[in-house]
Enzyme design. Structure first.
Site, PDB file in Angstrom:
ATOM      1  CE1 TYR A 106     -11.590   3.142  -3.233  1.00 21.38           C
ATOM      2  CE2 TYR A 106     -10.726   0.905  -3.239  1.00 21.38           C
ATOM      3  CZ  TYR A 106     -10.804   2.162  -2.660  1.00 21.38           C
ATOM      4  OH  TYR A 106     -10.088   2.436  -1.517  1.00 21.38           O
ATOM      5  CB  ALA A 113     -11.737   7.751  -1.652  1.00 23.09           C
ATOM      6  CD  GLU A 128     -10.696  -4.119  -3.502  1.00 27.94           C
ATOM      7  OE1 GLU A 128     -11.173  -4.209  -4.631  1.00 27.94           O
ATOM      8  OE2 GLU A 128     -10.721  -5.050  -2.683  1.00 27.94           O
ATOM      9  CG  LEU A 151     -10.808  15.052  -2.939  1.00 30.68           C
ATOM     10  CD1 LEU A 151     -10.882  13.623  -2.408  1.00 30.68           C
ATOM     11  CD2 LEU A 151      -9.354  15.471  -3.143  1.00 30.68           C
ATOM     12  CB  ALA A 184     -14.433  -8.522 -11.428  1.00 24.96           C
ATOM     13  CD  GLU A 185     -15.334 -10.625  -4.082  1.00 28.68           C
ATOM     14  OE1 GLU A 185     -14.670  -9.569  -3.965  1.00 28.68           O
ATOM     15  OE2 GLU A 185     -16.400 -10.826  -3.456  1.00 28.68           O
ATOM     16  CB  THR A 244     -16.528  13.783   7.385  1.00 28.26           C
ATOM     17  OG1 THR A 244     -16.452  13.497   5.977  1.00 28.26           O
ATOM     18  CG2 THR A 244     -16.476  15.280   7.596  1.00 28.26           C
ATOM     19  NE  ARG A 266     -11.529  -7.756   0.514  1.00 27.71           N
ATOM     20  CZ  ARG A 266     -11.792  -8.574  -0.515  1.00 27.71           C
ATOM     21  NH1 ARG A 266     -11.306  -9.800  -0.538  1.00 27.71           N
ATOM     22  NH2 ARG A 266     -12.525  -8.153  -1.526  1.00 27.71           N
ATOM     23  CG  ASP A 309      -8.987   5.150   7.381  1.00 32.10           C
ATOM     24  OD1 ASP A 309      -9.729   4.414   8.058  1.00 32.10           O
ATOM     25  OD2 ASP A 309      -8.248   4.727   6.476  1.00 32.10           O
ATOM     26  CB  SER A 336      -6.772   0.603  -1.719  1.00 37.50           C
ATOM     27  OG  SER A 336      -7.568  -0.544  -1.548  1.00 37.50           O
TER      28      SER A 336
HETATM   29  P1  NAP Z   1     -14.687   6.525   4.180  1.00 39.02           P
HETATM   30  O1  NAP Z   1     -15.095   6.243   5.586  1.00 39.02           O
HETATM   31  O2  NAP Z   1     -15.569   6.112   3.070  1.00 39.02           O
HETATM   32  O3  NAP Z   1     -14.389   8.089   4.086  1.00 39.02           O
HETATM   33  C1  NAP Z   1     -14.208   8.718   2.837  1.00 39.02           C
HETATM   34  C2  NAP Z   1     -14.089  10.196   3.056  1.00 39.02           C
HETATM   35  O4  NAP Z   1     -13.950  10.838   1.775  1.00 39.02           O
HETATM   36  C3  NAP Z   1     -15.311  10.843   3.726  1.00 39.02           C
HETATM   37  O5  NAP Z   1     -14.876  11.877   4.566  1.00 39.02           O
HETATM   38  C4  NAP Z   1     -16.080  11.408   2.545  1.00 39.02           C
HETATM   39  O6  NAP Z   1     -16.934  12.483   2.881  1.00 39.02           O
HETATM   40  C5  NAP Z   1     -14.906  11.896   1.713  1.00 39.02           C
HETATM   41  N1  NAP Z   1     -15.267  12.169   0.320  1.00 39.02           N
HETATM   42  C6  NAP Z   1     -16.026  11.407  -0.506  1.00 39.02           C
HETATM   43  N2  NAP Z   1     -16.161  12.018  -1.691  1.00 39.02           N
HETATM   44  C7  NAP Z   1     -15.496  13.197  -1.615  1.00 39.02           C
HETATM   45  C8  NAP Z   1     -15.308  14.282  -2.493  1.00 39.02           C
HETATM   46  N3  NAP Z   1     -15.828  14.294  -3.726  1.00 39.02           N
HETATM   47  N4  NAP Z   1     -14.540  15.330  -2.084  1.00 39.02           N
HETATM   48  C9  NAP Z   1     -14.029  15.346  -0.829  1.00 39.02           C
HETATM   49  N5  NAP Z   1     -14.188  14.360   0.056  1.00 39.02           N
HETATM   50  C10 NAP Z   1     -14.922  13.284  -0.334  1.00 39.02           C
HETATM   51  O7  NAP Z   1     -13.249   5.841   3.890  1.00 39.02           O
HETATM   52  P2  NAP Z   1     -12.144   5.343   4.938  1.00 39.02           P
HETATM   53  O8  NAP Z   1     -12.426   3.925   5.248  1.00 39.02           O
HETATM   54  O9  NAP Z   1     -11.977   6.332   6.014  1.00 39.02           O
HETATM   55  O10 NAP Z   1     -10.858   5.335   3.996  1.00 39.02           O
HETATM   56  C11 NAP Z   1     -10.015   6.480   3.888  1.00 39.02           C
HETATM   57  C12 NAP Z   1      -9.204   6.388   2.611  1.00 39.02           C
HETATM   58  O11 NAP Z   1      -8.432   5.199   2.604  1.00 39.02           O
HETATM   59  C13 NAP Z   1     -10.044   6.332   1.342  1.00 39.02           C
HETATM   60  O12 NAP Z   1      -9.310   6.970   0.323  1.00 39.02           O
HETATM   61  C14 NAP Z   1     -10.142   4.843   1.034  1.00 39.02           C
HETATM   62  O13 NAP Z   1     -10.365   4.650  -0.333  1.00 39.02           O
HETATM   63  C15 NAP Z   1      -8.772   4.387   1.470  1.00 39.02           C
HETATM   64  N6  NAP Z   1      -8.649   3.007   1.936  1.00 39.02           N
HETATM   65  C16 NAP Z   1      -9.495   2.530   2.899  1.00 39.02           C
HETATM   66  C17 NAP Z   1      -9.306   1.246   3.374  1.00 39.02           C
HETATM   67  C18 NAP Z   1     -10.192   0.681   4.461  1.00 39.02           C
HETATM   68  O14 NAP Z   1     -10.174  -0.546   4.646  1.00 39.02           O
HETATM   69  N7  NAP Z   1     -10.901   1.510   5.221  1.00 39.02           N
HETATM   70  C19 NAP Z   1      -8.249   0.459   2.882  1.00 39.02           C
HETATM   71  C20 NAP Z   1      -7.400   1.008   1.926  1.00 39.02           C
HETATM   72  C21 NAP Z   1      -7.589   2.287   1.464  1.00 39.02           C
HETATM   73  P3  NAP Z   1     -18.422  12.204   3.478  1.00 39.02           P
HETATM   74  O15 NAP Z   1     -18.222  11.878   4.927  1.00 39.02           O
HETATM   75  O16 NAP Z   1     -19.114  13.488   3.236  1.00 39.02           O
HETATM   76  O17 NAP Z   1     -18.981  11.035   2.721  1.00 39.02           O
HETATM   77  O1  F7E Z   2     -16.186  -6.140   1.155  1.00 42.86           O
HETATM   78  C1  F7E Z   2     -17.723  -9.374   0.482  1.00 42.86           C
HETATM   79  C2  F7E Z   2     -17.332  -8.531  -0.715  1.00 42.86           C
HETATM   80  O2  F7E Z   2     -17.224  -3.879   0.997  1.00 42.86           O
HETATM   81  C3  F7E Z   2     -15.319  -7.126   1.655  1.00 42.86           C
HETATM   82  C4  F7E Z   2     -12.898  -0.585   1.240  1.00 42.86           C
HETATM   83  O3  F7E Z   2     -12.538   0.072   2.430  1.00 42.86           O
HETATM   84  O4  F7E Z   2     -11.342  -2.354   1.638  1.00 42.86           O
HETATM   85  C5  F7E Z   2     -12.714  -2.077   1.413  1.00 42.86           C
HETATM   86  O5  F7E Z   2     -13.164  -2.715   0.232  1.00 42.86           O
HETATM   87  C6  F7E Z   2     -15.673  -8.477   1.041  1.00 42.86           C
HETATM   88  C7  F7E Z   2     -15.830  -8.435  -0.489  1.00 42.86           C
HETATM   89  O6  F7E Z   2     -14.756  -4.123   1.512  1.00 42.86           O
HETATM   90  C8  F7E Z   2     -21.148  -8.531   1.318  1.00 42.86           C
HETATM   91  O7  F7E Z   2     -17.716  -9.166  -1.936  1.00 42.86           O
HETATM   92  C9  F7E Z   2     -19.994 -10.345   1.017  1.00 42.86           C
HETATM   93  O8  F7E Z   2     -15.192  -9.555  -1.034  1.00 42.86           O
HETATM   94  O9  F7E Z   2     -16.372  -4.701   3.234  1.00 42.86           O
HETATM   95  P1  F7E Z   2     -16.225  -4.647   1.773  1.00 42.86           P
HETATM   96  P2  F7E Z   2     -13.782  -4.197   0.252  1.00 42.86           P
HETATM   97  O10 F7E Z   2     -14.524  -4.369  -1.006  1.00 42.86           O
HETATM   98  O11 F7E Z   2     -12.717  -5.194   0.564  1.00 42.86           O
HETATM   99  C10 F7E Z   2     -10.448  -1.938   0.603  1.00 42.86           C
HETATM  100  C11 F7E Z   2      -9.040  -2.281   1.034  1.00 42.86           C
HETATM  101  C12 F7E Z   2     -10.634  -0.521   0.216  1.00 42.86           C
HETATM  102  O12 F7E Z   2      -9.698   0.161  -0.172  1.00 42.86           O
HETATM  103  C13 F7E Z   2     -12.040  -0.047   0.108  1.00 42.86           C
HETATM  104  O13 F7E Z   2     -12.092   1.368   0.147  1.00 42.86           O
HETATM  105  O14 F7E Z   2     -16.945  -8.866   1.541  1.00 42.86           O
HETATM  106  N1  F7E Z   2     -19.151  -9.280   0.838  1.00 42.86           N
HETATM  107  N2  F7E Z   2     -21.218  -9.914   1.297  1.00 42.86           N
HETATM  108  C14 F7E Z   2     -19.832  -8.148   1.027  1.00 42.86           C
HETATM  109  N3  F7E Z   2     -19.457  -6.860   0.999  1.00 42.86           N
HETATM  110  C15 F7E Z   2     -20.402  -5.920   1.271  1.00 42.86           C
HETATM  111  N4  F7E Z   2     -20.060  -4.615   1.276  1.00 42.86           N
HETATM  112  N5  F7E Z   2     -21.711  -6.254   1.530  1.00 42.86           N
HETATM  113  C16 F7E Z   2     -22.131  -7.553   1.562  1.00 42.86           C
HETATM  114  O15 F7E Z   2     -23.302  -7.843   1.791  1.00 42.86           O
END
Ligand code: NAP
Ligand code: F7E
Length: 355
Positions: free
Chosen positions: A168, A102, A147, A79, A299-300, A25, A236, A28, A145
């Site tokens: 995370y 996640a 991260e 999960l 921490a950033e 849902t 990023r 991705d 990730s």
């Molecule tokens: P997302 O939009 O936040 O989707 C997370 C999914 O996990 C949603 O379907 C959510 O369900 C489900 N979920 C949350 N808690 C759960 C639980 N306890 N049991 C089962 N399902 C649960 O994340 P995404 O951006 O698609 O990312 C997909 C995966 O790639 C994640 O593992 C994320 O950490 C990882 N990742 C993402 C990025 C990125 O930039 N997008 C980069 C690197 C890695 P609901 O819809 O009900 O909330």
């Molecule tokens: O932040 C800065 C913030 O929350 C990006 C997830 O998909 O990618 C994602 O994590 C940057 C950070 O993504 C705001 O401090 C500034 O430096 O969009 P973000 P993230 O933290 O990089 C990784 C690869 C994952 O795996 C994760 O699941 O933007 N920033 N101002 C802000 N961020 C947010 N959210 N909101 C602000 O107002």
């Protein structure tokens, strides 16, 4: 994309292959489900129980089910609940499992570190243990990730050391290492995709790119005055989610499981994203964006940029959507959605809940 024919020990696909996606849902999960659906897969997704609808991103696939026969199924599971995972796996017996579920918000992980670790780290063990104990012959994808690299300097590749900077990131390092461990200990075909940030019009509203594209739409249409952000200097490597899910699939089609960095190789600051997004709507970002330290993190992660040369070489994977195209796609989608909403007479949602 380079996909080798499957060799000895691979899953035999005489019939339609079955994929199981945790996190279907999410952003991705929805793109991956579309991609696998077009390839003829039978798709099973795990969704968690919610008091409101949480299947918006995949509802269009669900509708297709009624027209074209049963190829898309959703099952309640979580999960954090080992027995629900075991039951689903035993019933479905998928050929490929994509573990995308996640608590994926980095800032939120500082507020709820225990829950984040439970779902992200232990959730992965629960899934891997269910596979092992059932004796399932399947291929496994772990959503690792960038991260995990945290404070290590760019460009980051598969050889770069991990130094996570959030609960995370720490949980993802554990999930990554345990997937590698099941590959080495039990011969599981487990591959980890170390994906850098990837975005889309389906991105969750509290991630920074979507927060910006939504605000641009609201400001352009006169519904908002300002946008409050945190650290504008963070850099990023932002790509398009639709491109990245293809790499997930390609990893599971290789004879040998392995780990791959996936990203565009180009980095921009949060400020640069905002500047491009506002400019696309004919606005000067400096008039609207204000910094609110509330959005800073304890921490950033300062600077992420992928060295995805292994994925280019082995998988033949390359991103198609450029940074300016991604920004335009997200702003245009939010403008169109808001205009539709306003035309429909629905009240515009105030942006008060951003993280
Ligand atoms: P997302 O939009 O936040 O989707 C997370 C999914 O996990 C949603 O379907 C959510 O369900 C489900 N979920 C949350 N808690 C759960 C639980 N306890 N049991 C089962 N399902 C649960 O994340 P995404 O951006 O698609 O990312 C997909 C995966 O790639 C994640 O593992 C994320 O950490 C990882 N990742 C993402 C990025 C990125 O930039 N997008 C980069 C690197 C890695 P609901 O819809 O009900 O909330
Ligand atoms: O932040 C800065 C913030 O929350 C990006 C997830 O998909 O990618 C994602 O994590 C940057 C950070 O993504 C705001 O401090 C500034 O430096 O969009 P973000 P993230 O933290 O990089 C990784 C690869 C994952 O795996 C994760 O699941 O933007 N920033 N101002 C802000 N961020 C947010 N959210 N909101 C602000 O107002």
């Amino acid at each position: 994309m380079r996909v080798r024919p499957r060799g000895t020990g691979s899953v035999a696909h005489c019939t339609m292959p079955k994929a199981l996606i945790t996190g279907i849902t999410g952003q991705d999960g929805s793109y991956l489900a579309e991609f696998l659906s077009a390839k003829g897969y039978e798709i099973h997704g795990l969704k968690r129980r919610s008091s409101s609808f949480n299947t918006d991103r995949v509802d269009h696939l669900y509708e297709d089910l009624h027209k074209s026969g049963a190829k898309f199924f959703l099952h309640f599971a979580d999960l954090s609940d080992a027995s629900s995972l075991a039951w689903c796996l035993a019933d479905i017996r998928p050929d490929e499992i994509y573990n995308l579920g996640a608590q994926s918000h980095v800032k939120v992980s500082f507020d709820i570190p225990e829950y984040t670790s439970d779902v992200v780290a232990l959730g992965t063990v629960r899934l891997l243990e269910a596979i092992r104990r059932i004796g399932l012959k399947c291929r496994f994808y772990q959503a690792s990730s960038s991260e995990m690299f945290g404070s290590t300097l760019p460009p980051q590749s598969e050889a770069t050391r991990f130094h996570p900077r959030s609960p995370y990131g720490c949980a993802k390092v554990f999930a990554h290492q345990i997937a590698v461990n099941y590959r080495e200990s039990y011969g599981l075909h487990a591959s980890c995709g170390i994906l850098f940030n990837h975005e889309s019009p389906r991105r969750g509203e509290t991630f920074v790119t979507r927060k910006i594209s939504r605000a641009v739409a609201h400001i352009r249409l006169g519904l908002q005055d300002q946008l409050y952000l945190g650290n504008l200097e963070a850099r990023r490597d932002w790509g398009f989610a639709g491109d990245f899910v293809e790499a997930m699939w390609a990893m599971l089609q290789q004879d040998q499981p392995d780990d791959y960095v996936i990203g565009t190789g180009e980095a921009h600051s949060v400020g640069e994203f905002a500047e491009a997004a506002f400019a696309h709507a004919g606005l000067d970002w400096r008039k609207y964006v204000k910094v609110d330290p509330r959005y800073y993190r304890p921490a950033e992660v300062d600077d992420l940029r992928a060295d995805a040369s292994k994925a280019h070489r082995v998988l033949g994977w390359r991103p198609r959507v450029s940074f300016p195209e991604l920004v335009r796609m997200m702003v245009d989608a939010d403008l169109a959605a808001l205009e539709r909403k306003l035309k429909g007479g629905m009240e515009a949602v105030a942006l008060t809940k951003e993280r």
